[in-house]
Design a protein around this motif. Structure first.
Motif, PDB file in Angstrom:
ATOM      1  N   CYS A 300       0.925  -1.226  -0.047  1.00 25.59           N
ATOM      2  CA  CYS A 300       0.037  -0.070  -0.003  1.00 25.59           C
ATOM      3  C   CYS A 300       0.888   1.135  -0.039  1.00 25.59           C
ATOM      4  O   CYS A 300       1.642   1.215   0.736  1.00 25.59           O
ATOM      5  CB  CYS A 300      -0.929   0.039   1.061  1.00 25.59           C
ATOM      6  N   SER A 301       0.220   2.345  -0.758  1.00 19.79           N
ATOM      7  CA  SER A 301       1.035   3.780  -0.468  1.00 19.79           C
ATOM      8  C   SER A 301       0.416   4.443   0.512  1.00 19.79           C
ATOM      9  O   SER A 301       1.343   5.297   1.247  1.00 19.79           O
ATOM     10  CB  SER A 301       0.769   4.257  -1.869  1.00 19.79           C
ATOM     11  N   LYS A 302      -0.773   4.246   0.956  1.00 23.93           N
ATOM     12  CA  LYS A 302      -1.409   4.982   2.025  1.00 23.93           C
ATOM     13  C   LYS A 302      -1.357   3.848   3.203  1.00 23.93           C
ATOM     14  O   LYS A 302      -2.680   3.077   3.414  1.00 23.93           O
ATOM     15  CB  LYS A 302      -2.716   5.702   1.668  1.00 23.93           C
ATOM     16  N   PHE A 303      -0.433   4.096   3.877  1.00 21.40           N
ATOM     17  CA  PHE A 303      -0.545   2.949   4.960  1.00 21.40           C
ATOM     18  C   PHE A 303      -1.179   3.149   6.136  1.00 21.40           C
ATOM     19  O   PHE A 303      -1.536   2.201   6.769  1.00 21.40           O
ATOM     20  CB  PHE A 303       1.192   2.842   5.486  1.00 21.40           C
ATOM     21  N   ALA A 304      -1.767   4.238   6.400  1.00 22.16           N
ATOM     22  CA  ALA A 304      -2.774   4.379   7.587  1.00 22.16           C
ATOM     23  C   ALA A 304      -4.095   4.031   7.207  1.00 22.16           C
ATOM     24  O   ALA A 304      -4.870   3.526   7.730  1.00 22.16           O
ATOM     25  CB  ALA A 304      -3.004   5.911   7.737  1.00 22.16           C
ATOM     26  N   GLU A 305      -4.385   3.809   5.807  1.00 23.35           N
ATOM     27  CA  GLU A 305      -5.573   3.236   5.191  1.00 23.35           C
ATOM     28  C   GLU A 305      -5.423   1.653   4.792  1.00 23.35           C
ATOM     29  O   GLU A 305      -6.383   1.269   4.146  1.00 23.35           O
ATOM     30  CB  GLU A 305      -6.028   4.064   4.058  1.00 23.35           C
ATOM     31  N   CYS A 306      -4.145   1.182   4.849  1.00 26.63           N
ATOM     32  CA  CYS A 306      -4.010  -0.087   4.312  1.00 26.63           C
ATOM     33  C   CYS A 306      -4.740  -1.128   5.110  1.00 26.63           C
ATOM     34  O   CYS A 306      -4.595  -0.878   6.506  1.00 26.63           O
ATOM     35  CB  CYS A 306      -2.289  -0.390   4.208  1.00 26.63           C
TER      36      CYS A 306
END
Length: 424
Positions: A300-306
């Motif tokens: 994932c590039s957006k790790f808080a939303e992964c």
């Protein structure tokens, strides 16, 4: 100061109780012509002197003197030592009075003698329990010792009662048997106080349970990686602790902050710690646990939303998948990146491998604060990502990675073809 005032108040109560008992026994002994009551009154006079020494010891123990930078707290333990010898002496006096100096005599006023003894038993029983409870609450060895000393007064009063009633009924042997049993209890109490006082005066270690509790509190901080050694000693009511820890940061200021934080936490959680000294050294920097934010077979590039977090562990050239867990940051509305970093720190992660940089520096600072490194690998496929990570597992400080790939907060990633995406 509140604890000191409470100690003084309880010690003063003890002085008044022993003064009352001394006057009561001597008066009743003279009125009833009871030799044992008069002897017990003299015993209470010794108790009065011991209580005065306890009070003086508590006052002295909390005095601040330049010549004694570690305080005079051990005066309390010294007073406890004296109390132990006073208890032994009381037991000896009871034995001597009963077996060697006792003589048959007629009680002239039995109700007065029995009444005085019963009052003594009630007063000493309830006050010794009260003083013992207060001594434990205030962690005062001298008050605990004094409570045991006062309890011996109750035992000696029982001896007097048995002796008076036994003599009145014509069975003097009853008194002698009772004395032997009671004196054993008296000597046992004195022995326990003596041993505890000597342990503190000789700087014996505090109990293992307390040390283990402090060890766990130290390790509860994410940046305390190891407690190499921990020792502690008592001095009066207080404890002095020394510990040597490894911290997961090479930043000297950050390491000092960590030490101050854990010192404050230990003092809050463990009562009666006067001083805690923590020596620290940085943990040898070697990445062993990596966190990767994944969605299926993609990074994932957006790790808080992964949706998931993969934890890998490296030992030399060997890699092991530790766990895959649901990303709790997905369900958090505010401050989710910080919460996630704290969770990773608790799991022992020391490097976060990403394929893109976070939007703001908040996450970068959080990673730095917890001593974690960062590895930037611009690949989306998990297999390719892991292959590159295994080929070059070295991580760098998060700020160094940020400064390498960005010009400023609003710029684009340089040299990698990556755009920084929002992290929520």
């Amino acid at each position: 100061m509140e604890i000191i005032r409470e100690k003084r108040k309880v010690a003063l109560y003890s002085v008044f109780v022993n003064l009352f008992l001394t006057v009561l026994k001597l008066s009743a002994g003279l009125v009833s012509s009871s030799h044992s009551l008069i002897a017990d009154g003299i015993h209470s006079l010794a108790d009065l002197a011991a209580s005065l020494s306890v009070y003086a010891g508590i006052v002295m123990a909390n005095m601040k003197v330049k010549e004694f930078p570690y305080g005079l707290y051990k005066v309390e333990n010294f007073v406890s030592l004296l109390s132990a010898f006073a208890i032994f002496f009381a037991g000896y006096e009871i034995l001597k009075e009963t077996f060697f100096e006792g003589s048959s005599h007629r009680i002239e006023n039995l109700p007065v003698a029995v009444g005085a003894v019963l009052i003594t038993i009630l007063v000493t029983y309830f006050f010794s329990k009260f003083e013992r409870r207060k001594g434990e609450e205030l962690n005062s060895p001298s008050l605990i010792a004094d409570s045991e000393h006062i309890k011996t007064d109750m035992f000696s009063a029982l001896v007097v009662l048995v002796g008076v009633v036994g003599s009145y009924l014509g069975y003097p042997i009853v008194e002698k048997v009772a004395v032997l049993i009671i004196v054993l209890f008296i000597f046992h109490a004195g022995y326990e106080i003596l041993i505890e006082a000597l342990k503190v005066l000789l700087d014996a270690s505090i109990d293992r349970d307390s040390l283990e509790r402090i060890r766990k509190l130290l390790l509860s901080h994410p940046l305390v990686k190891e407690v190499k050694e921990i020792t502690g000693r008592s001095s009066g009511s207080y404890k002095f602790i020394e510990a040597e820890v490894k911290v997961g940061t090479n930043d000297l200021k950050r390491a000092h902050r960590v030490v101050h934080e854990v010192e404050a936490k230990v003092k809050r959680e463990v009562p009666f710690i006067e001083k805690i000294i923590i020596h620290f050294e940085p943990e040898e920097r070697e990445e062993k646990k990596y966190a990767i934010f994944v969605s299926g077979n993609r990074v994932c590039s957006k790790f808080a939303e992964c949706p998931q977090v993969l934890i890998l562990e490296r030992e030399g050239n060997q890699w092991r998948r530790v766990e895959v867990f649901e990303n709790p940051a997905v369900k958090i509305k505010y401050g989710r990146c910080i919460e996630l970093v704290e969770l990773l720190a608790k799991k022992g992660v020391n490097c976060v491998a990403v394929n893109n940089l976070p939007l703001g520096k908040g996450v970068i600072y959080a990673l730095s604060a917890y001593g974690m490194g960062m590895k930037l690998i611009p690949k989306d496929d998990l297999d390719e990502f892991l292959e590159e990570l295994k080929r070059n597992p070295h991580c760098e400080p998060p700020l160094a990675v940020w400064n390498t790939y960005t010009c400023d907060i609003g710029g684009e990633v340089e040299g990698s073809g990556l755009d920084r995406e929002g992290q929520g």
